[in-house]
Write a protein that holds these residues in place. Structure first.
Motif, PDB file in Angstrom:
ATOM      1  N   PHE A 381       8.529 -19.479  20.639  1.00  0.00           N
ATOM      2  CA  PHE A 381       9.643 -20.136  19.958  1.00  0.00           C
ATOM      3  C   PHE A 381      10.766 -20.468  20.937  1.00  0.00           C
ATOM      4  CE2 PHE A 381       7.396 -17.864  16.625  1.00  0.00           C
ATOM      5  CZ  PHE A 381       7.289 -18.843  15.647  1.00  0.00           C
ATOM      6  N   GLN A 382      10.952 -19.628  21.928  1.00  0.00           N
ATOM      7  CA  GLN A 382      11.961 -19.916  22.947  1.00  0.00           C
ATOM      8  C   GLN A 382      11.564 -21.128  23.774  1.00  0.00           C
ATOM      9  OE1 GLN A 382      12.606 -16.781  25.744  1.00  0.00           O
ATOM     10  NE2 GLN A 382      14.038 -17.951  27.001  1.00  0.00           N
ATOM     11  N   ALA A 383      10.317 -21.176  24.207  1.00  0.00           N
ATOM     12  CA  ALA A 383       9.854 -22.260  25.077  1.00  0.00           C
ATOM     13  C   ALA A 383       9.850 -23.613  24.380  1.00  0.00           C
ATOM     14  CB  ALA A 383       8.447 -21.947  25.596  1.00  0.00           C
ATOM     15  N   THR A 384       9.791 -23.599  23.044  1.00  0.00           N
ATOM     16  CA  THR A 384       9.807 -24.857  22.288  1.00  0.00           C
ATOM     17  C   THR A 384      11.179 -25.140  21.687  1.00  0.00           C
ATOM     18  OG1 THR A 384       8.929 -23.677  20.341  1.00  0.00           O
ATOM     19  CG2 THR A 384       7.351 -24.821  21.744  1.00  0.00           C
ATOM     20  N   GLY A 385      12.195 -24.421  22.143  1.00  0.00           N
ATOM     21  CA  GLY A 385      13.568 -24.721  21.766  1.00  0.00           C
ATOM     22  C   GLY A 385      14.031 -24.125  20.460  1.00  0.00           C
ATOM     23  N   ARG A 386      13.210 -23.274  19.815  1.00  0.00           N
ATOM     24  CA  ARG A 386      13.601 -22.663  18.538  1.00  0.00           C
ATOM     25  C   ARG A 386      14.157 -21.265  18.813  1.00  0.00           C
ATOM     26  NH1 ARG A 386       8.130 -24.421  15.454  1.00  0.00           N
ATOM     27  NH2 ARG A 386       7.396 -24.479  17.605  1.00  0.00           N
ATOM     28  N   SER A 387      15.387 -21.268  19.303  1.00  0.00           N
ATOM     29  CA  SER A 387      15.976 -20.050  19.843  1.00  0.00           C
ATOM     30  C   SER A 387      16.245 -18.992  18.785  1.00  0.00           C
ATOM     31  CB  SER A 387      17.281 -20.379  20.575  1.00  0.00           C
ATOM     32  OG  SER A 387      17.037 -21.304  21.607  1.00  0.00           O
ATOM     33  N   ARG A 388      16.629 -19.414  17.578  1.00  0.00           N
ATOM     34  CA  ARG A 388      16.966 -18.422  16.552  1.00  0.00           C
ATOM     35  C   ARG A 388      15.766 -17.555  16.189  1.00  0.00           C
ATOM     36  NH1 ARG A 388      20.726 -21.687  12.135  1.00  0.00           N
ATOM     37  NH2 ARG A 388      22.479 -22.093  13.535  1.00  0.00           N
ATOM     38  N   MET A 389      14.629 -18.207  15.959  1.00  0.00           N
ATOM     39  CA  MET A 389      13.430 -17.445  15.616  1.00  0.00           C
ATOM     40  C   MET A 389      13.024 -16.538  16.776  1.00  0.00           C
ATOM     41  SD  MET A 389      11.119 -16.527  13.536  1.00  0.00           S
ATOM     42  CE  MET A 389      11.249 -17.674  12.174  1.00  0.00           C
ATOM     43  N   ALA A 390      13.106 -17.076  17.993  1.00  0.00           N
ATOM     44  CA  ALA A 390      12.773 -16.272  19.167  1.00  0.00           C
ATOM     45  C   ALA A 390      13.685 -15.045  19.253  1.00  0.00           C
ATOM     46  CB  ALA A 390      12.897 -17.115  20.435  1.00  0.00           C
ATOM     47  N   MET A 391      14.950 -15.249  18.932  1.00  0.00           N
ATOM     48  CA  MET A 391      15.918 -14.166  18.995  1.00  0.00           C
ATOM     49  C   MET A 391      15.577 -13.053  17.991  1.00  0.00           C
ATOM     50  SD  MET A 391      19.991 -14.961  19.167  1.00  0.00           S
ATOM     51  CE  MET A 391      19.624 -16.643  19.628  1.00  0.00           C
ATOM     52  N   VAL A 392      15.263 -13.469  16.768  1.00  0.00           N
ATOM     53  CA  VAL A 392      14.936 -12.493  15.725  1.00  0.00           C
ATOM     54  C   VAL A 392      13.700 -11.682  16.110  1.00  0.00           C
ATOM     55  CG1 VAL A 392      14.143 -12.231  13.342  1.00  0.00           C
ATOM     56  CG2 VAL A 392      16.011 -13.804  13.871  1.00  0.00           C
ATOM     57  N   LEU A 393      12.653 -12.380  16.573  1.00  0.00           N
ATOM     58  CA  LEU A 393      11.412 -11.690  16.920  1.00  0.00           C
ATOM     59  C   LEU A 393      11.594 -10.793  18.142  1.00  0.00           C
ATOM     60  CD1 LEU A 393       8.850 -14.598  16.373  1.00  0.00           C
ATOM     61  CD2 LEU A 393       9.318 -12.656  14.869  1.00  0.00           C
ATOM     62  N   THR A 394      12.428 -11.238  19.068  1.00  0.00           N
ATOM     63  CA  THR A 394      12.690 -10.443  20.265  1.00  0.00           C
ATOM     64  C   THR A 394      13.409  -9.141  19.912  1.00  0.00           C
ATOM     65  OG1 THR A 394      12.783 -12.378  21.707  1.00  0.00           O
ATOM     66  CG2 THR A 394      13.936 -10.420  22.466  1.00  0.00           C
ATOM     67  N   LEU A 395      14.365  -9.235  18.987  1.00  0.00           N
ATOM     68  CA  LEU A 395      15.148  -8.059  18.612  1.00  0.00           C
ATOM     69  C   LEU A 395      14.395  -7.110  17.688  1.00  0.00           C
ATOM     70  CD1 LEU A 395      18.643  -9.699  17.992  1.00  0.00           C
ATOM     71  CD2 LEU A 395      17.934  -8.333  19.952  1.00  0.00           C
ATOM     72  N   THR A 396      13.362  -7.612  17.014  1.00  0.00           N
ATOM     73  CA  THR A 396      12.655  -6.792  16.028  1.00  0.00           C
ATOM     74  C   THR A 396      12.110  -5.511  16.629  1.00  0.00           C
ATOM     75  OG1 THR A 396      12.043  -8.708  14.701  1.00  0.00           O
ATOM     76  CG2 THR A 396      10.715  -6.736  14.410  1.00  0.00           C
ATOM     77  N   ARG A 397      11.456  -5.622  17.772  1.00  0.00           N
ATOM     78  CA  ARG A 397      10.772  -4.462  18.345  1.00  0.00           C
ATOM     79  C   ARG A 397      11.740  -3.415  18.874  1.00  0.00           C
ATOM     80  NH1 ARG A 397       8.543  -4.437  23.854  1.00  0.00           N
ATOM     81  NH2 ARG A 397       7.519  -2.445  24.179  1.00  0.00           N
ATOM     82  N   GLN A 398      12.720  -3.837  19.677  1.00  0.00           N
ATOM     83  CA  GLN A 398      13.522  -2.857  20.399  1.00  0.00           C
ATOM     84  C   GLN A 398      14.827  -2.474  19.725  1.00  0.00           C
ATOM     85  OE1 GLN A 398      13.638  -4.630  24.384  1.00  0.00           O
ATOM     86  NE2 GLN A 398      12.196  -3.082  25.042  1.00  0.00           N
ATOM     87  N   VAL A 399      15.360  -3.344  18.872  1.00  0.00           N
ATOM     88  CA  VAL A 399      16.631  -3.048  18.221  1.00  0.00           C
ATOM     89  C   VAL A 399      16.437  -2.714  16.746  1.00  0.00           C
ATOM     90  CG1 VAL A 399      18.890  -3.968  17.562  1.00  0.00           C
ATOM     91  CG2 VAL A 399      17.990  -4.408  19.843  1.00  0.00           C
ATOM     92  N   ILE A 400      15.847  -3.641  16.009  1.00  0.00           N
ATOM     93  CA  ILE A 400      15.730  -3.482  14.561  1.00  0.00           C
ATOM     94  C   ILE A 400      14.816  -2.318  14.197  1.00  0.00           C
ATOM     95  CG2 ILE A 400      15.037  -4.638  12.421  1.00  0.00           C
ATOM     96  CD1 ILE A 400      15.753  -7.300  13.789  1.00  0.00           C
ATOM     97  N   LEU A 401      13.768  -2.084  15.003  1.00  0.00           N
ATOM     98  CA  LEU A 401      12.801  -1.044  14.666  1.00  0.00           C
ATOM     99  C   LEU A 401      12.896   0.204  15.556  1.00  0.00           C
ATOM    100  CD1 LEU A 401       9.645  -3.243  13.959  1.00  0.00           C
ATOM    101  CD2 LEU A 401      10.978  -1.955  12.291  1.00  0.00           C
ATOM    102  N   LEU A 402      12.881   0.019  16.883  1.00  0.00           N
ATOM    103  CA  LEU A 402      12.713   1.177  17.759  1.00  0.00           C
ATOM    104  C   LEU A 402      13.941   2.086  17.815  1.00  0.00           C
ATOM    105  CD1 LEU A 402      10.985   2.808  19.590  1.00  0.00           C
ATOM    106  CD2 LEU A 402      11.455   1.230  21.467  1.00  0.00           C
TER     107      LEU A 402
END
Length: 465
Positions: A381-402
């Motif tokens: 999602f980042q590489a195709t310019g969809r930064s918001r979705m990339a941001m949410v998925l990136t934060l899911t593992r280390q912030v929202i869950l871990l």
């Protein structure tokens, strides 16, 4: 120049190999900066486990420096590649120049702030009275080299985007090689201890930065650094920031995670647990850096072809990259199952630390095989310019869950709960990413039509500035 760019014409599997293999090797070598420091310090007489803990406490701060390099380096290189795909070379040069300026400014800011607030920062990140002197001695010198680390890491992304993946790899080899040579000289021969390890690191990073700049200031570069493009433009900076934000947040959340982890480990297991997790983090860095290299290698391929509206090539590149990523992490997972004691003993052979580190290694990496897919799925999602979705998925593992899992599980199961928070977060975040990726790819297919037809209408695919 843009029409002849092989990113849009060469076989995708060949491109992935040509761009990713050097990046993977380079990232693994680059990971050795901190890992080699820990190995030498952990085995140094009179330093040992306390020195390991000192570097572990400073590691979240070093990740913040890395995150700035990713913010402007990955964000700038993504925009650079997309603009080349859209056949807008001048706007690509603006992305290069503005990103470089921001790397210099942010590195200088960290140098100053780090010297002023070093002790409070280390306390905040979990330094005990015993470990604080070791961590202070190491990190004060690391902050003096902040400009070198931020700029060399950030600009290395542009080497790949400018069609020089091998040069990017060689740059990392050069820096890490110098570090590996200087570490034993400064630590053992000159008896400089923690300061010697830090000095070796910043010297090697300075050499890497000079090497990269010599390329972008020479006629060898397809796109050179020019003063007129280094003048900051708010719209360019904002676009670079939005594209680099997912990677930046991933590293920033990693820093936050390490800070929370260190403090929680100290609470339930003391300095020994902090030292042991420092070893686990070092091994994790080596195991996951190939995924970061693969991500960096596939990024210009995806971004260029997305900008050029060649969507079938985007899907092929992503499918191949995810397959390779899964193979890499599965191999790493098997290694941690079969040789945990041998891996931990590279850093320190104290029986109690060896015992705890081996158990922590098995528990923390229980769901390692799904991490490659999760990282690349978010990066799509980042590489195709969809930064918001990339941001949410990136934060899911280390912030929202871990991070919540560490805090909650530790209250229920103590130290054992901390160690098993990671596989829980890995499994759930991979599931969430899988769902988002499925719909993202399907939407790409729905919008593609005959995506490789060169006579498609020139519909813009990125924001203009």
């Amino acid at each position: 120049m843009t029409a002849a760019n092989p990113l849009g014409t060469e076989k995708v599997s060949s491109l992935l190999a040509r761009f990713s293999i050097p990046a993977i090797i380079g990232m693994v070598v680059n990971a050795l900066y901190n890992v080699v420091d820990r190995i030498y310090i952990g085995n140094a007489p009179g330093i040992g486990a306390n020195g390991l803990a000192g570097i572990t406490i400073g590691f979240p701060i070093m990740i913040i420096l890395l995150s700035i390099g990713i913010l402007f380096g990955t964000g700038g290189a993504t925009l650079f590649s997309m603009k080349l795909g859209e056949k807008k070379p001048e706007e690509a040069d603006q992305a290069l120049g503005n990103a470089f300026s921001m790397l210099l400014i942010s590195g200088a800011a960290f140098l100053v702030l780090g010297q002023i607030f070093l002790d409070p920062l280390l306390r905040l990140f979990g330094a005990s009275d015993t470990v604080l002197p070791y961590s202070t001695e190491y990190m004060r010198i690391i902050f003096f080299g902040a400009i070198f680390q931020v700029t060399s890491m950030g600009m290395n992304n542009f080497l790949r985007a400018d069609g020089q993946p091998k040069l990017a790899m060689l740059t990392m080899f050069m820096g890490a090689g110098v570090n590996i040579v200087l570490d034993p000289i400064f630590i053992y021969v000159f008896d400089m201890g923690m300061a010697g390890a830090a000095l070796a690191t910043i010297i090697s990073q300075a050499i890497s930065m000079i090497w990269i700049l010599s390329y972008f200031l020479s006629s060898r570069a397809n796109h050179r650094l020019r003063l007129r493009y280094m003048v900051l433009r708010s719209k360019v900076i904002m676009r670079i920031g939005s594209l680099g934000m997912p990677g930046f947040l991933m590293q920033l959340s990693n820093s936050m995670l390490n800070a929370v982890l260190n403090k929680t480990l100290f609470m339930y297991g003391g300095d020994l647990a902090v030292s042991g997790m420092g070893i686990v983090n070092s091994i994790q860095t080596i195991l996951l850096m190939p995924i970061t290299g693969l991500m960096q290698g596939v990024q210009p391929i995806i971004s260029f072809n997305y900008g050029a509206r060649k969507y079938s090539r985007v899907k092929t590149a992503e499918r191949l990259a995810m397959t390779v990523a899964t193979i890499i992490v599965a191999a790493g997972w098997i290694t941690t199952r079969v040789f945990p004691e041998q891996l931990v003993s590279l850093f320190n052979r104290e029986p109690e630390l060896l015992r705890f580190g081996s158990y922590a290694l098995r528990a923390w990496f229980l769901c390692l095989p799904v991490i490659g897919f999760q990282i690349l799925g978010a990066n799509f999602f980042q590489a195709t310019g969809r930064s918001r979705m990339a941001m949410v998925l990136t934060l899911t593992r280390q912030v929202i869950l871990l991070i919540p899992s560490i805090l909650i599980f530790s209250r229920i199961w103590g130290l054992n709960g901390i160690l098993h928070a990671a596989p829980f977060a890995d499994a759930v975040s991979a599931l969430v990413t899988g769902i988002a990726f499925f719909f993202g790819i399907r939407k790409l297919s729905d919008n593609a039509g005959d995506q490789d037809d060169p006579v498609l209408p020139a519909e813009p695919v990125t924001e203009q500035y």
